[in-house]
Design a protein around this motif. Structure first.
Motif, PDB file in Angstrom:
ATOM      1  N   ALA A   1       0.834  -1.203   0.000  1.00  0.00           N
ATOM      2  CA  ALA A   1       0.000   0.000   0.000  1.00  0.00           C
ATOM      3  C   ALA A   1       0.872   1.259   0.000  1.00  0.00           C
ATOM      4  O   ALA A   1       0.587   2.217  -0.728  1.00  0.00           O
ATOM      5  N   SER A   2       1.927   1.272   0.800  1.00  0.00           N
ATOM      6  CA  SER A   2       2.842   2.417   0.813  1.00  0.00           C
ATOM      7  C   SER A   2       3.515   2.581  -0.542  1.00  0.00           C
ATOM      8  O   SER A   2       3.672   3.699  -1.041  1.00  0.00           O
ATOM      9  N   TRP A   3       3.916   1.474  -1.127  1.00  0.00           N
ATOM     10  CA  TRP A   3       4.554   1.525  -2.438  1.00  0.00           C
ATOM     11  C   TRP A   3       3.595   2.101  -3.480  1.00  0.00           C
ATOM     12  O   TRP A   3       3.984   2.909  -4.319  1.00  0.00           O
ATOM     13  N   ALA A   4       2.335   1.721  -3.419  1.00  0.00           N
ATOM     14  CA  ALA A   4       1.348   2.247  -4.367  1.00  0.00           C
ATOM     15  C   ALA A   4       1.220   3.767  -4.236  1.00  0.00           C
ATOM     16  O   ALA A   4       1.068   4.472  -5.238  1.00  0.00           O
TER      17      ALA A   4
ATOM     18  N   VAL B   1       4.372   5.293  -5.933  1.00  0.00           N
ATOM     19  CA  VAL B   1       4.274   5.218  -7.393  1.00  0.00           C
ATOM     20  C   VAL B   1       3.235   6.214  -7.916  1.00  0.00           C
ATOM     21  O   VAL B   1       3.460   6.882  -8.933  1.00  0.00           O
ATOM     22  N   GLY B   2       2.116   6.336  -7.220  1.00  0.00           N
ATOM     23  CA  GLY B   2       1.103   7.310  -7.631  1.00  0.00           C
ATOM     24  C   GLY B   2       1.646   8.724  -7.663  1.00  0.00           C
ATOM     25  O   GLY B   2       1.386   9.487  -8.606  1.00  0.00           O
ATOM     26  N   GLU B   3       2.419   9.087  -6.642  1.00  0.00           N
ATOM     27  CA  GLU B   3       3.043  10.418  -6.606  1.00  0.00           C
ATOM     28  C   GLU B   3       4.070  10.578  -7.731  1.00  0.00           C
ATOM     29  O   GLU B   3       4.163  11.641  -8.344  1.00  0.00           O
ATOM     30  N   LEU B   4       4.839   9.549  -7.990  1.00  0.00           N
ATOM     31  CA  LEU B   4       5.874   9.612  -9.020  1.00  0.00           C
ATOM     32  C   LEU B   4       5.284   9.789 -10.420  1.00  0.00           C
ATOM     33  O   LEU B   4       5.910  10.377 -11.294  1.00  0.00           O
ATOM     34  N   ARG B   5       4.096   9.289 -10.634  1.00  0.00           N
ATOM     35  CA  ARG B   5       3.490   9.319 -11.975  1.00  0.00           C
ATOM     36  C   ARG B   5       2.650  10.567 -12.223  1.00  0.00           C
ATOM     37  O   ARG B   5       2.110  10.729 -13.313  1.00  0.00           O
ATOM     38  N   ARG B   6       2.554  11.444 -11.239  1.00  0.00           N
ATOM     39  CA  ARG B   6       1.818  12.705 -11.419  1.00  0.00           C
ATOM     40  C   ARG B   6       2.667  13.721 -12.172  1.00  0.00           C
ATOM     41  O   ARG B   6       3.875  13.787 -12.001  1.00  0.00           O
ATOM     42  N   SER B   7       1.979  14.533 -12.970  1.00  0.00           N
ATOM     43  CA  SER B   7       2.673  15.643 -13.634  1.00  0.00           C
ATOM     44  C   SER B   7       3.263  16.543 -12.552  1.00  0.00           C
ATOM     45  O   SER B   7       2.766  16.594 -11.437  1.00  0.00           O
ATOM     46  N   TRP B   8       4.309  17.272 -12.910  1.00  0.00           N
ATOM     47  CA  TRP B   8       4.988  18.103 -11.924  1.00  0.00           C
ATOM     48  C   TRP B   8       5.254  19.487 -12.501  1.00  0.00           C
ATOM     49  O   TRP B   8       5.000  19.748 -13.658  1.00  0.00           O
ATOM     50  N   GLY B   9       5.788  20.364 -11.677  1.00  0.00           N
ATOM     51  CA  GLY B   9       6.066  21.734 -12.061  1.00  0.00           C
ATOM     52  C   GLY B   9       5.100  22.662 -11.344  1.00  0.00           C
ATOM     53  O   GLY B   9       4.142  22.196 -10.723  1.00  0.00           O
ATOM     54  N   PRO B  10       5.323  23.957 -11.426  1.00  0.00           N
ATOM     55  CA  PRO B  10       4.482  24.909 -10.698  1.00  0.00           C
ATOM     56  C   PRO B  10       2.985  24.732 -10.964  1.00  0.00           C
ATOM     57  O   PRO B  10       2.168  24.839 -10.072  1.00  0.00           O
ATOM     58  N   ASP B  11       2.646  24.448 -12.219  1.00  0.00           N
ATOM     59  CA  ASP B  11       1.240  24.259 -12.571  1.00  0.00           C
ATOM     60  C   ASP B  11       0.969  22.848 -13.080  1.00  0.00           C
ATOM     61  O   ASP B  11      -0.019  22.619 -13.787  1.00  0.00           O
ATOM     62  N   GLY B  12       1.875  21.916 -12.766  1.00  0.00           N
ATOM     63  CA  GLY B  12       1.714  20.542 -13.248  1.00  0.00           C
ATOM     64  C   GLY B  12       1.874  20.426 -14.753  1.00  0.00           C
ATOM     65  O   GLY B  12       1.305  19.540 -15.386  1.00  0.00           O
ATOM     66  N   GLU B  13       2.669  21.334 -15.327  1.00  0.00           N
ATOM     67  CA  GLU B  13       2.790  21.378 -16.788  1.00  0.00           C
ATOM     68  C   GLU B  13       3.763  20.365 -17.383  1.00  0.00           C
ATOM     69  O   GLU B  13       3.801  20.180 -18.591  1.00  0.00           O
ATOM     70  N   PHE B  14       4.556  19.700 -16.551  1.00  0.00           N
ATOM     71  CA  PHE B  14       5.527  18.747 -17.075  1.00  0.00           C
ATOM     72  C   PHE B  14       5.056  17.320 -16.815  1.00  0.00           C
ATOM     73  O   PHE B  14       4.702  16.979 -15.690  1.00  0.00           O
TER      74      PHE B  14
ATOM     75  N   ALA C   1      10.632  13.853  -1.007  1.00  0.00           N
ATOM     76  CA  ALA C   1       9.261  13.391  -1.198  1.00  0.00           C
ATOM     77  C   ALA C   1       9.129  12.944  -2.653  1.00  0.00           C
ATOM     78  O   ALA C   1       9.778  13.518  -3.547  1.00  0.00           O
ATOM     79  N   PRO C   2       8.319  11.932  -2.934  1.00  0.00           N
ATOM     80  CA  PRO C   2       8.174  11.481  -4.324  1.00  0.00           C
ATOM     81  C   PRO C   2       7.810  12.601  -5.297  1.00  0.00           C
ATOM     82  O   PRO C   2       8.275  12.609  -6.441  1.00  0.00           O
ATOM     83  N   ALA C   3       7.035  13.582  -4.843  1.00  0.00           N
ATOM     84  CA  ALA C   3       6.656  14.696  -5.716  1.00  0.00           C
ATOM     85  C   ALA C   3       7.837  15.602  -6.063  1.00  0.00           C
ATOM     86  O   ALA C   3       7.747  16.396  -7.000  1.00  0.00           O
TER      87      ALA C   3
END
Length: 167
Positions: free
Chosen positions: A31-34, A37-50, A131-133
């Protein structure tokens, strides 16, 4: 591992130059690993543009691998400046901080103390928690040379829990 035997870790193939490499070494909490991974697969950047660019290694052959073993295993990747490890601390921590490891460092034993005394006495940091993010920003900026690994390590050490978070 019996004395005299060297552990052979699974080969990592197909990583793109701008893909952050995250290796799972603890398999105690799915569950922790999930969450990681969920955080790692999110778009990133100030507005999530990347878009997230990450290669996740989730193979039991990496179970309990140490930082030194991970660094030795990824040492041939000349385009990899930082590798991230999801270890037991990651799974047990509320922030899910992954261990960021610099793949580039000087061997202080080979430096001439006349010229490099400061580096010998205060070597560059080898690791910190993120942090993963924050993984993508660290990976991209260190890879491009926009910021050094030591700058991120200093920012992490300034946090109360010593975990770097995204801005």
């Amino acid at each position: 591992m019996p004395e005299g035997f060297e552990r052979v870790l699974p080969e990592i193939v197909g990583r793109g130059m701008f893909d952050a490499l995250v290796i799972r070494t603890d398999f105690s909490d799915g569950a922790s690993w999930a969450v990681v991974v969920g955080e790692l697969r999110r778009s990133w950047g100030p507005d999530g543009e990347f878009p997230a660019r990450v290669q996740v290694v989730d193979a039991p052959g990496w179970s309990e691998a140490t930082a030194d073993e991970v660094l030795a295993a990824v040492g041939e990747d000349e385009y990899l400046s930082v590798v991230f490890v999801a270890d037991r601390h990651t799974m047990e921590s509320p922030t899910r901080g992954v261990l960021a490891l610099s793949t580039v460092w000087e061997d202080e034993g080979d430096l001439d103390p006349v010229y490099y005394q400061e580096l010998i006495e205060s070597p560059e940091p080898r690791d910190f928690r993120a942090a993963p993010a924050a993984v993508h920003a660290v990976h991209v900026n260190v890879t491009l040379g926009n910021m050094g690994f030591a700058e991120f390590a200093a920012a992490a050490s300034a946090e109360p829990d010593r975990v770097l978070r995204p801005d």
